[in-house]
Motif scaffolding. Structure first.
Motif, mmCIF file in Angstrom:
data_model
loop_
_atom_site.group_PDB
_atom_site.id
_atom_site.type_symbol
_atom_site.label_atom_id
_atom_site.label_comp_id
_atom_site.label_asym_id
_atom_site.label_seq_id
_atom_site.Cartn_x
_atom_site.Cartn_y
_atom_site.Cartn_z
ATOM 1 N N ASN A 55 0.838 -1.208 0.000
ATOM 2 C CA ASN A 55 0.000 0.000 0.000
ATOM 3 C C ASN A 55 0.869 1.253 0.000
ATOM 4 O OD1 ASN A 55 -2.371 -1.481 -0.003
ATOM 5 N ND2 ASN A 55 -2.608 -1.408 2.220
ATOM 6 N N ASP A 56 1.910 1.253 0.841
ATOM 7 C CA ASP A 56 2.835 2.397 0.872
ATOM 8 C C ASP A 56 3.518 2.559 -0.477
ATOM 9 O OD1 ASP A 56 2.194 2.791 3.518
ATOM 10 O OD2 ASP A 56 4.012 1.827 4.303
ATOM 11 N N PHE A 57 3.912 1.443 -1.077
ATOM 12 C CA PHE A 57 4.593 1.479 -2.367
ATOM 13 C C PHE A 57 3.678 2.080 -3.434
ATOM 14 C CE2 PHE A 57 6.130 -0.580 -6.316
ATOM 15 C CZ PHE A 57 7.438 -0.109 -6.294
ATOM 16 N N GLU A 58 2.426 1.671 -3.441
ATOM 17 C CA GLU A 58 1.472 2.201 -4.417
ATOM 18 C C GLU A 58 1.243 3.700 -4.200
ATOM 19 O OE1 GLU A 58 -2.942 1.200 -6.249
ATOM 20 O OE2 GLU A 58 -2.036 -0.132 -4.788
ATOM 21 N N GLU A 59 1.130 4.126 -2.944
ATOM 22 C CA GLU A 59 0.964 5.553 -2.649
ATOM 23 C C GLU A 59 2.173 6.357 -3.121
ATOM 24 O OE1 GLU A 59 -0.038 6.388 1.442
ATOM 25 O OE2 GLU A 59 -1.555 4.810 1.463
ATOM 26 N N ILE A 60 3.347 5.812 -2.917
ATOM 27 C CA ILE A 60 4.565 6.507 -3.335
ATOM 28 C C ILE A 60 4.632 6.591 -4.854
ATOM 29 C CG2 ILE A 60 7.082 6.232 -3.457
ATOM 30 C CD1 ILE A 60 7.005 5.525 -0.488
ATOM 31 N N LEU A 61 4.260 5.521 -5.549
ATOM 32 C CA LEU A 61 4.240 5.575 -7.014
ATOM 33 C C LEU A 61 3.270 6.644 -7.496
ATOM 34 C CD1 LEU A 61 4.354 1.805 -8.087
ATOM 35 C CD2 LEU A 61 6.221 3.474 -8.090
ATOM 36 N N ASN A 62 2.122 6.741 -6.852
ATOM 37 C CA ASN A 62 1.147 7.772 -7.221
ATOM 38 C C ASN A 62 1.703 9.178 -6.955
ATOM 39 O OD1 ASN A 62 -0.755 5.896 -8.059
ATOM 40 N ND2 ASN A 62 -1.732 5.784 -6.056
ATOM 41 N N ARG A 71 10.656 5.359 -1.813
ATOM 42 C CA ARG A 71 10.257 4.249 -2.690
ATOM 43 C C ARG A 71 11.341 3.185 -2.736
ATOM 44 N NH1 ARG A 71 11.994 2.442 -6.998
ATOM 45 N NH2 ARG A 71 13.164 4.307 -7.522
ATOM 46 N N GLU A 72 12.592 3.614 -2.862
ATOM 47 C CA GLU A 72 13.689 2.650 -2.928
ATOM 48 C C GLU A 72 13.780 1.824 -1.646
ATOM 49 O OE1 GLU A 72 17.244 4.796 -3.905
ATOM 50 O OE2 GLU A 72 16.679 4.988 -6.019
ATOM 51 N N LEU A 73 13.612 2.469 -0.491
ATOM 52 C CA LEU A 73 13.667 1.745 0.775
ATOM 53 C C LEU A 73 12.557 0.705 0.871
ATOM 54 C CD1 LEU A 73 14.496 4.629 3.290
ATOM 55 C CD2 LEU A 73 16.004 2.770 2.570
ATOM 56 N N ILE A 74 11.351 1.103 0.495
ATOM 57 C CA ILE A 74 10.225 0.168 0.559
ATOM 58 C C ILE A 74 10.388 -0.934 -0.486
ATOM 59 C CG2 ILE A 74 7.738 -0.069 0.179
ATOM 60 C CD1 ILE A 74 7.408 2.670 1.487
#
Length: 148
Positions: A9-16, A65-68
Motif C-alpha cells: 500500500n505504501d509502495f502504491e501511494e509513493i508511485l502515485n 520508494r527505494e527503501l520500501i
C-alpha cells in the motif's frame, strides 16, 4: 493487516506521488520553455524555483520508494511494472527537457559573453596598479571626430 500489505500500500501511494510530481514537473518545464520563448525572465525565475522545489520533493519520495521496494519481493512488484515503466518514461522526458533547456542557456551565455568580449576586449584581462594590486579595468577612451 500484515507488513507485506502495508508495504504494498505504501509502495502504491509513493508511485502515485511520484507520478503527480513528474506531471507537475512536465507542466513546469512547459512553462519554462514558454517563459524563455517570451523572454519573460520573472516568470522563468518563478518556474525555476518551483521546479527546484518539485525536484527536492521527488528526490525525497524516490528515496522512500527505494527503501520500501527493497523490502518487497519481485513477484509482488509485478503488478506495478507497467506503472514503474510509465514513471521511468516521464522521468526520462523530464531529463531530456532539462538537457535541452541547459544547452539553450549555455549557448545563449556563450553568445552574450562573445559579444561583451568583442565590445570590451579588455574587460576580461586583469589590470594591476603600480603597487601590484588588482584594480578594475577601465574601458579605453574613445574619441569621435565630428568633422565632416
Amino acid at each position: 493487516m500484515n507488513e507485506r500489505n502495508i508495504n504494498l500500500n505504501d509502495f502504491e501511494e509513493i508511485l502515485n506521488e511520484e507520478e503527480k510530481l513528474l506531471n507537475q514537473m512536465i507542466s513546469i518545464q512547459a512553462d519554462m520553455k514558454t517563459a524563455v520563448h517570451n523572454k519573460d525572465w520573472e516568470e522563468l525565475t518563478r518556474t525555476i524555483h518551483e521546479a527546484n522545489a518539485i525536484t527536492e520533493n521527488f528526490v525525497q519520495v524516490d528515496s522512500e520508494r527505494e527503501l520500501i521496494q527493497e523490502t518487497i519481493k519481485i513477484s509482488d512488484l509485478q503488478p506495478y511494472f507497467e506503472k514503474i515503466g510509465m514513471l521511468r518514461s516521464k522521468l526520462f522526458k523530464c531529463k531530456v527537457e532539462n538537457q535541452v533547456l541547459n544547452k539553450y542557456v549555455n549557448i545563449t551565455k556563450e553568445f552574450i559573453q562573445s559579444i561583451i568580449e568583442n565590445a570590451l576586449p579588455q574587460s576580461r584581462s586583469k589590470v594591476y596598479s603600480n603597487k601590484g594590486k588588482i584594480v578594475q579595468p577601465q574601458p579605453q577612451s574613445v574619441v569621435v571626430s565630428l568633422d565632416f
